[in-house]
Scaffold this motif. Sequence first.
Motif, PDB file in Angstrom:
ATOM      1  N   LYS A 197     -10.707  32.549  50.493  1.00 34.36           N
ATOM      2  CA  LYS A 197      -9.264  32.367  50.325  1.00 34.36           C
ATOM      3  C   LYS A 197      -8.548  32.269  51.670  1.00 34.36           C
ATOM      4  N   ILE A 201      -5.891  29.405  53.204  1.00 36.41           N
ATOM      5  CA  ILE A 201      -4.528  29.747  53.619  1.00 36.41           C
ATOM      6  C   ILE A 201      -4.285  29.306  55.049  1.00 36.41           C
ATOM      7  N   LEU A 220      -3.346  25.378  49.368  1.00 38.34           N
ATOM      8  CA  LEU A 220      -2.848  26.592  48.724  1.00 38.34           C
ATOM      9  C   LEU A 220      -3.269  26.665  47.268  1.00 38.34           C
ATOM     10  N   ILE A 224      -5.179  29.699  45.541  1.00 35.56           N
ATOM     11  CA  ILE A 224      -4.720  30.339  44.303  1.00 35.56           C
ATOM     12  C   ILE A 224      -5.830  30.388  43.278  1.00 35.56           C
ATOM     13  N   LEU A 233       0.926  33.822  47.400  1.00 38.11           N
ATOM     14  CA  LEU A 233       0.432  32.454  47.514  1.00 38.11           C
ATOM     15  C   LEU A 233       1.284  31.496  46.690  1.00 38.11           C
ATOM     16  N   ARG A 237       3.483  28.423  48.285  1.00 39.19           N
ATOM     17  CA  ARG A 237       3.358  27.048  47.800  1.00 39.19           C
ATOM     18  C   ARG A 237       4.691  26.537  47.264  1.00 39.19           C
TER      19      ARG A 237
END
Length: 825
Positions: A197, A201, A220, A224, A233, A237
Amino acid sequence: MEIDHLSNMASKNTLVNKDESEDKLLQIFEPNVQSDAVYKFINGEISFNEYLSQMEDIVEDDTSECRIVETDDDRMSIGTVDDLCDLSEDSDLNISEVESESENLNYKKKSKKLIKKKRTHRSKLSPTLRAVMGQANVCYAKGDTQTAVKMCLEIIKEEPNASEPLKTLASIYEEMGQQDKSLQMRLIAAHIGPTNKDEWIELARILKKNNQHRQAVACLTRAINLDVLNLSLYEERAAILKDFGIGGVEGYGYLRLLYKLNPEKDGKTLIYLCEKVARLYYNEKKFEKACNMLKYAFEKCSGLITNAEVNLYLDVLITTKKFKECLEILIKFCNLSIEITSNDNSLIIEKCLIPEDIPIDIREKLIICLIHFNCVDIVRIQIEILLKEDPDITGDLFFDVGTMLIEKELYEDAIKLLIPLTKTDSFNSTMLWFKLALCYKQLNKIEECHKIYQEAIEYFPNDIELKLKFCDELKDAKLYKEAIRITLIDDRKLNLFIYERCKLYLLLNDTNNFIETALQLFRLHYKEISCSEDFTLFSSIFRLSKGMKEKLSQFVPSVVDNLVTLDQEWDIFLKLCNLYVEKKEYDLLQRLTLSLYLSFKFISKRKELRAAMMVACILNNDFELGFDLARFLILQQKENPYRVWNTFCLSTLRSEYNRVHKFLIRFLLRNPHEENGVMLFANSCLFAGTYKYALNDYSLLYDKHKTPILALLISLNMLHITCQKFTTSKHALVTQMVTFLTKYQELRGSDANQEIFYNIGRAFHQLELLPQAIFYYKEALNCNTPVKGKMFNLQCDIAFNLHLIYLNSGQPVIANNYLQKYIIM
């Protein structure tokens, strides 16, 4: 063999020309079918968005460390941001739908636990390629970056779905300062290899700095998918989507997260998210969806509700006119005690116990509900409590309650709440003064209403709408002079104020001031034309190229203020024209019409203005310009009505004969079947004395149309030919003339006997056939005209002709009798 060759290159540290290697870094190998998308992106043949749309066909299912089988509801599109909107496009967030969605979510979680498989990542590289990858890393560590790049690209050729060489290339390019290429390699590696993740990011934030919003949103979205319950997140976004100008409440993806939250464990997060989404819906004016969202939060997490959520929910309910639900929320969450009875499908509040510690914002919502249910006594008590608050802080509450009171026609109570706001700095606005003035007007306190407007103008001296509204109020009270003074307060020469003064002067019947003010209004967008020569010059420029029009704009304003519409100014123009005609100031009328014809604002009214100019020129005896305008109208229109031809005839009465005659010849050459033109040409020949040409055209028209005027004109031409000196067969011509006069008598009818006998007598008088002339003159005297009025009575003309005949015949007494009887009154 290629692998061994690369190994030897690494051991020998072969030097490669830098410029030559950079040109071939991304174009060394020919792409195969499997790696087509990768190579096209590396070679710059496709963009990243196009690459994303093709990646799903290349990425295999075992590229992540912890891969789960996703259902259709959880899968998000990777290729484009537009697919984000599909997550909740059809969701209206009804409570029943949310509950069923929650049940489905629990079932999905259980199924995912069964399907979820944890396994360690296995490299896609064969042992040989892993060895080459190790050599490439050694070369990179030793500083031989060019050899490392070539080896990595060779590995990509052999195994395009491996992420290790791409990550190494990303590090190499970053060290070389080629940030764009490094970012490209990292993106490809992230899509085809195992990624956590945090890496997604980080990529998203880099892309956002580079203003690559779509790619950032896609990254993003991947993050997610790896951490579905991470609210930050979603917010990050959503911020990118909002800045980029796309998406919306559904497109932000908040609803996907909302369905996954457990009300028992994530109650605070659920309330926060519902409130956030409700505010977004409210700003988008989707009030029903905002109401349903808050309703879901209140039902699922009622124990965690605070006054802030209650205030927001009440605000949305009041906006949607759901006052009954407002009372239910107040009773349940604000310890409100109310006795309610129903009567004919309506609620009646008999008693209401309100806690003293209720927040002022919620108290304001309560007052609005009580106003709706006509609880006037309770409302007035609550208004006194509200008035104790500082209007500088709670002025918006004062204004909302006052507005609700005006809707229920409680004007005196509304005045109590609105007057304190006039002394504040934050809430003193023109809308406030409008509402105050409305209250006084509805209470028939006209003087107080006017005072309110005067005070408002002192606070807002440059507000146009306020002054115009005050003028309307003064006009309703028939105080026209006071209204004129209001329009003169502003030093700016705005056409709105000038237009208002025009209307006021008309109401006062002050024509002189009206004319002056109307001309002042027109001068804002036209140049006054003082003579026909100036008009001819400027109108010719107007019809030329764009560059010449720009020269014209130096004299005529090309930027037009449209605060006063074209129709409004046209109405003023027509009234001004009527005044000029009544005063017989035809020269001013002509100057006005010529000037407005060159105005850029009146371009759409050119056709009407040409007709007005033509009439003005004829009235002002400017027949030369009138003839030009009439000629232009005839040439422009394919089918000309009779009034255009009649106006053309009037304009030719004093125009130069040669111009008229030549124009008719040219016109008939192009339009030989235009009967109006043939008629005018025959009349022109008759006036010029070329009777044979006129007789020919009249005869052609008479064959088609047996009209009395054509029969009379034919007989008149024969009469003139008969009177010529060298004409032969005069007796035959006289006979034909009498025949056509008889036709004329038959076609004209017995109602016009006075006209018929006069014309016949006049023809015999011209031929010196005096007995016949006397007979018809006397018959005409005994006839009455069908149209009443001296203008259409021919008795004076007939009597004068008889007087001439008798006087020349030596009978002065009889001649004098006709003068005394019919002429001298």
